[in-house]
Design an enzyme around this catalytic site. Structure first.
Site, PDB file in Angstrom:
ATOM      1  N   GLY A  96      41.997 -57.151  16.366  1.00  0.00           N
ATOM      2  CA  GLY A  96      42.043 -58.095  15.187  1.00  0.00           C
ATOM      3  C   GLY A  96      40.728 -58.167  14.578  1.00  0.00           C
TER       4      GLY A  96
ATOM      5  N   CYS B  33      51.688 -57.511  24.440  1.00  0.00           N
ATOM      6  CA  CYS B  33      52.745 -56.432  24.575  1.00  0.00           C
ATOM      7  C   CYS B  33      53.918 -56.506  25.490  1.00  0.00           C
ATOM      8  CB  CYS B  33      52.187 -55.063  24.702  1.00  0.00           C
ATOM      9  SG  CYS B  33      53.399 -53.797  24.476  1.00  0.00           S
TER      10      CYS B  33
ATOM     11  N   CYS C 262      56.869 -52.800  19.041  1.00  0.00           N
ATOM     12  CA  CYS C 262      56.678 -52.455  20.443  1.00  0.00           C
ATOM     13  C   CYS C 262      57.364 -51.128  20.720  1.00  0.00           C
ATOM     14  CB  CYS C 262      57.294 -53.526  21.411  1.00  0.00           C
ATOM     15  SG  CYS C 262      56.894 -53.446  23.205  1.00  0.00           S
TER      16      CYS C 262
HETATM   17  C1  LIG Z   1      49.227 -52.041  28.787  1.00  0.00           C
HETATM   18  C2  LIG Z   1      48.899 -52.625  27.455  1.00  0.00           C
HETATM   19  C3  LIG Z   1      49.941 -51.976  26.498  1.00  0.00           C
HETATM   20  C4  LIG Z   1      49.972 -52.427  25.022  1.00  0.00           C
HETATM   21  N1  LIG Z   1      50.819 -51.685  24.209  1.00  0.00           N
HETATM   22  C5  LIG Z   1      50.721 -51.848  22.874  1.00  0.00           C
HETATM   23  C6  LIG Z   1      51.547 -51.136  21.944  1.00  0.00           C
HETATM   24  O1  LIG Z   1      52.374 -50.099  22.478  1.00  0.00           O
HETATM   25  N2  LIG Z   1      51.624 -51.568  20.741  1.00  0.00           N
HETATM   26  C7  LIG Z   1      50.921 -52.606  20.254  1.00  0.00           C
HETATM   27  O2  LIG Z   1      50.772 -52.758  19.264  1.00  0.00           O
HETATM   28  N3  LIG Z   1      50.089 -53.427  21.220  1.00  0.00           N
HETATM   29  C8  LIG Z   1      50.141 -53.189  22.366  1.00  0.00           C
HETATM   30  N4  LIG Z   1      49.271 -53.945  23.273  1.00  0.00           N
HETATM   31  C9  LIG Z   1      48.672 -55.221  22.856  1.00  0.00           C
HETATM   32  C10 LIG Z   1      47.485 -54.813  22.173  1.00  0.00           C
HETATM   33  O3  LIG Z   1      46.372 -54.053  22.581  1.00  0.00           O
HETATM   34  C11 LIG Z   1      46.857 -56.261  21.868  1.00  0.00           C
HETATM   35  O4  LIG Z   1      47.763 -57.346  21.269  1.00  0.00           O
HETATM   36  C12 LIG Z   1      45.607 -56.263  20.811  1.00  0.00           C
HETATM   37  O5  LIG Z   1      44.436 -55.689  21.348  1.00  0.00           O
HETATM   38  C13 LIG Z   1      45.494 -57.744  20.555  1.00  0.00           C
HETATM   39  O6  LIG Z   1      44.389 -57.721  19.726  1.00  0.00           O
HETATM   40  P1  LIG Z   1      43.160 -58.950  19.658  1.00  0.00           P
HETATM   41  O7  LIG Z   1      42.014 -58.700  18.629  1.00  0.00           O
HETATM   42  O8  LIG Z   1      44.011 -60.249  19.566  1.00  0.00           O
HETATM   43  O9  LIG Z   1      42.708 -58.866  21.146  1.00  0.00           O
HETATM   44  P2  LIG Z   1      41.768 -57.710  21.991  1.00  0.00           P
HETATM   45  O10 LIG Z   1      41.954 -56.618  21.217  1.00  0.00           O
HETATM   46  O11 LIG Z   1      42.035 -57.917  23.335  1.00  0.00           O
HETATM   47  O12 LIG Z   1      40.230 -58.258  21.611  1.00  0.00           O
HETATM   48  C14 LIG Z   1      39.656 -59.472  22.129  1.00  0.00           C
HETATM   49  C15 LIG Z   1      38.208 -59.209  21.818  1.00  0.00           C
HETATM   50  O13 LIG Z   1      37.598 -60.796  22.188  1.00  0.00           O
HETATM   51  C16 LIG Z   1      36.647 -60.604  23.162  1.00  0.00           C
HETATM   52  N5  LIG Z   1      36.433 -61.828  23.732  1.00  0.00           N
HETATM   53  C17 LIG Z   1      37.172 -62.439  24.643  1.00  0.00           C
HETATM   54  N6  LIG Z   1      36.446 -63.659  24.990  1.00  0.00           N
HETATM   55  C18 LIG Z   1      35.325 -63.840  24.018  1.00  0.00           C
HETATM   56  C19 LIG Z   1      34.264 -64.753  23.944  1.00  0.00           C
HETATM   57  N7  LIG Z   1      34.190 -65.626  24.717  1.00  0.00           N
HETATM   58  N8  LIG Z   1      33.438 -64.667  23.194  1.00  0.00           N
HETATM   59  C20 LIG Z   1      33.373 -63.471  22.371  1.00  0.00           C
HETATM   60  N9  LIG Z   1      34.209 -62.416  22.516  1.00  0.00           N
HETATM   61  C21 LIG Z   1      35.259 -62.482  23.243  1.00  0.00           C
HETATM   62  C22 LIG Z   1      37.004 -59.670  23.971  1.00  0.00           C
HETATM   63  O14 LIG Z   1      35.676 -58.976  24.551  1.00  0.00           O
HETATM   64  C23 LIG Z   1      37.705 -58.540  22.960  1.00  0.00           C
HETATM   65  O15 LIG Z   1      36.813 -57.369  22.628  1.00  0.00           O
HETATM   66  C24 LIG Z   1      49.011 -53.478  24.739  1.00  0.00           C
HETATM   67  C25 LIG Z   1      48.258 -53.981  25.526  1.00  0.00           C
HETATM   68  C26 LIG Z   1      48.338 -53.640  26.779  1.00  0.00           C
HETATM   69  C27 LIG Z   1      47.356 -54.217  27.863  1.00  0.00           C
END
Ligand SMILES: Cc1cc2nc3c(=O)[nH]c(=O)nc-3n(C[C@H](O)[C@H](O)[C@H](O)COP(=O)(O)OP(=O)(O)OC[C@H]3O[C@@H](n4cnc5c(N)ncnc54)[C@H](O)[C@@H]3O)c2cc1C
Length: 455
Positions: free
Chosen positions: A44, A192, A372
Site C-alpha cells: 500500500g 489473506c 483471494c
Molecule cells: C502467505 C501470504 C499469502 C498472501 N496471498 C495473497 C494473495 O493471494 N492476494 C493478495 O492480494 N494478498 C495476499 N497476501 C496479503 C498481502 O501480502 C498483504 O495484504 C499486503 O502486503 C498488505 O499491504 P500493506 O502495505 O498493508 O502491508 P505490507 O505489504 O506488509 O507492508 C507493510 C510495510 O510496513 C513496514 N513497517 C512495519 N512496521 C513499521 C514501522 N514501525 N515503521 C516503518 N515501517 C514499518 C514493513 O517493513 C513493511 O514494508 C498474502 C500474504 C501472505 C503472508
C-alpha cells in the site's frame, strides 16, 4: 548567545493544525519536514507514494520503512507449494520506491498527530503536512507457546507467513511420510484469510501426486466457525474439503507446540471451560496471530480499541485527524486484508488526499473490494472477489466459484508482474475498469447493502 536562545525557542515551537493542513513553525535543522510522509513501504505505502511522487515532485515525500527488502508476500503460497523460488519474492526496497522520494530507513516508533510528527527509532522527528499510515500487520508467533523456537528445532513445523519460515514448507512436504498433517488458522484477523487453506489444498494434491495421500490424515484446525466468510465461495470450498477427505475442526485455536513430543495444543473455543485438545503432528503449518504493529497499536490517539488505524472505511480518511489517511492491512476497514484490497484503496486514497490537499472534501468511496485466489491444487483455483457486504464482485464474466485452470495461471503467472510493474509504480487501481469492460459496462456490485462503519 542570542542565536542559542533563538534556537531553543524554535526547538519548542509547535506545528499548528489548520483545517486539513499542518504547518511546521519550527526551523530546527535536525527536524525533517515533508508535505507528505508515508509510514510503511509495503504494497500500500509504496504504490501510494509512487502516485504522489509524480504529483508533488522531488523532495516533497518521505517513506519511512526499516526493511532492506520489499516482499511480494502472495508469492509465498507458491514458494511453499514448490512452484517458485523464494529469491524472486523480494526486491531491494530502494529499487521499488519512487526515485524522487526520500527513504528514511528507520522504524516509526511514535506518532504525535496534534503536532504532525512521527518519531523514528533513532530519535529523528519527521514533520508532515499529510500522513499516510501503511504499516501492514505484525506477526505474533511468540503468542504461541514454544514458538518461534520450535521452527529451529523441528523440520516438520513451517509457515508460509514469513520469509524465514516459508522456505521450510516444501521440504517438509517432500519429507512427509504419513500421519497427521495439520494446518491452522489463528484467533485474530490476518492477512489473506484464504492463505492458511490454500497451502493445505496444495499439500493434499502433492501427497496424491507422490503416492502418500493414503497415509495422510489432513486436518484444518481453524478458530472460525465457517470455512470462508463469503457464502458463494464457502459452498465451493465445503465441497472441496469433502471430496478430498479433509477433516475440518472448527473453533480450534493453537496455543502451544511441543516439538520434543511432536504435539500441538489447541483450545476449544466453543467450550466454556477453556478445554484443550492435544494432537500429534507429523507436519504442522502454523499461521500466527497478527495485530497492528506495536508502535501503531499503542498510538492511542489514532487507533480504535483493537489497535487498527481508525479511518472512515469508505473515504479512508482518519476519523479525527483529516490530514491522516490509511491504507492496507493496518486499517480498521471491515474487509479481507489483501494486496488486492490495497490496490483499490490506493486509488481512493490518491483521489481523497489530493482533494484534501486542494482544500476540498473527500469524494471517492471504497466499496471494500478484495480478492483471494484460492488455489485448490496444481492447476486449480477458485478466484474469490468480494466487497464489504461479502457479496461477490467478480471481474470475469464466468462463474469464479468453480475451480479453474485459467484462474490458476492468473495467480501463478500474471499477478506478480502486475504487482511489480503496475501496482508498485502506482499505475494499477484494481480491476474495476476491467470488470466494467468485461461485463459490457454493467457494474456487478450489489448496491443496496450498507455496511456499518466499524470503530
Ligand atoms: C502467505 C501470504 C499469502 C498472501 N496471498 C495473497 C494473495 O493471494 N492476494 C493478495 O492480494 N494478498 C495476499 N497476501 C496479503 C498481502 O501480502 C498483504 O495484504 C499486503 O502486503 C498488505 O499491504 P500493506 O502495505 O498493508 O502491508 P505490507 O505489504 O506488509 O507492508 C507493510 C510495510 O510496513 C513496514 N513497517 C512495519 N512496521 C513499521 C514501522 N514501525 N515503521 C516503518 N515501517 C514499518 C514493513 O517493513 C513493511 O514494508 C498474502 C500474504 C501472505 C503472508
Amino acid at each position: 548567545m542570542a542565536t542559542l536562545k533563538a534556537l531553543i525557542t524554535l526547538q519548542g515551537a509547535k506545528c499548528i493544525t489548520l483545517g486539513t493542513k499542518c504547518f511546521s513553525t519550527s526551523t530546527v535543522r535536525e527536524r525533517k519536514s515533508y508535505k507528505l510522509v508515508v509510514v510503511g513501504g509495503g504494497a500500500g505505502g509504496c504504490s501510494t507514494a509512487a502516485k504522489f511522487a509524480r504529483k508533488l515532485g522531488k523532495g516533497q515525500i518521505a517513506v519511512i520503512d526499516p526493511a532492506e527488502t520489499h516482499y511480494y508476500q502472495p508469492y509465498w503460497t507458491l514458494v511453499g507449494s514448490g512452484l517458485k523460488d523464494v529469491k524472486d519474492s523480494g526486491r531491494p526496497m530502494r529499487s521499488v520506491l519512487p526515485k524522487n522520494c526520500d527513504w528514511i530507513q528507520d522504524k516509526a516508533v511514535a506518532f504525535d498527530p496534534d503536532n504532525c510528527t512521527v518519531t523514528t527509532s533513532n530519535g529523528e522527528l519527521i514533520n508532515y503536512e499529510y500522513l499516510i499510515v501503511a504499516m501492514g500487520l505484525q506477526l505474533n508467533y511468540h503468542h504461541i507457546k514454544g514458538l518461534p523456537e520450535a521452527f529451529d528445532m523441528d523440520d516438520t513445523i513451517c509457515s508460509n507467513y514469513s520469509r524465514a519460515t516459508v522456505v521450510k514448507t516444501f521440504p517438509a512436504l517432500q519429507a512427509f511420510k504419513g500421519g497427521n498433517a495439520i494446518f491452522t488458522f489463528p484467533v485474530s484477523p490476518i492477512k489473506c484469510a484464504g492463505a492458511p487453506q490454500k497451502i493445505m489444498y496444495m499439500a493434499e494434491h502433492y501427497f496424491r501426486k507422490t503416492g502418500k495421500r493414503d497415509q495422510a490424515n489432513i486436518m484444518f484446525n481453524t478458530t472460525l466457525g465457517t470455512i470462508f466468510g463469503v457464502k458463494k465461495y464457502a459452498e465451493s470450498l465445503t465441497k472441496v474439503v469433502k471430496d478430498r477427505n479433509i477433516n475440518v475442526n472448527y473453533k480450534r485455536n493453537l496455543i502451544e507446540v511441543r516439538p520434543d513430543k511432536k504435539e500441538a495444543i489447541f483450545t476449544k473455543l466453543d467450550s466454556d471451560s477453556g478445554e484443550t485438545e492435544t494432537y500429534h503432528y507429523d507436519f504442522l503449518h502454523v499461521v500466527p496471530p497478527m495485530s497492528a504493529p506495536d508502535p501503531l497499536r499503542l498510538a492511542k490517539k489514532i487507533v480504535n480499541e483493537t489497535g487498527y488505524l481508525e479511518v472512515n472505511q469508505h473515504t479512508l480518511q482518519h476519523m479525527k485527524y483529516p490530514n491522516i489517511f490509511g491504507i492496507g492491512d493496518c486499517i480498521n476497514a471491515p474487509t479481507s486484508k489483501t494486496a488486492a484490497a490495497a490496490a483499490t484503496q490506493c486509488h481512493i486514497v490518491f483521489q481523497n488526499l489530493s482533494a484534501a490537499m486542494a482544500g476540498k472534501s473527500p469524494h471517492a468511496e471504497y466499496d471494500g473490494y478484495t480478492s483471494c485466489p484460492l488455489l485448490t491444487g496444481y492447476g486449480k483455483c477458485i478466484m474469490a472477489e468480494f466487497d464489504f457486504a461479502a457479496e461477490p464482485l467478480e471481474t470475469f464474466p464466468i462463474d469464479q466459484g468453480k475451480e479453474r485452470l485459467s484462474m490458476y495461471h492468473i495467480k501463478k503467472d500474471i499477478l506478480a508482474p502486475v504487482y511489480w510493474y503496475l501496482m508498485l509504480p502506482g499505475f494499477w487501481n484494481g480491476p474495476k475498469f476491467w470488470r466494467l469492460l468485461l461485463h459490457l459496462g454493467m457494474d456487478t456490485a450489489v448496491k443496496p447493502k450498507q455496511v456499518p462503519q466499524q470503530t
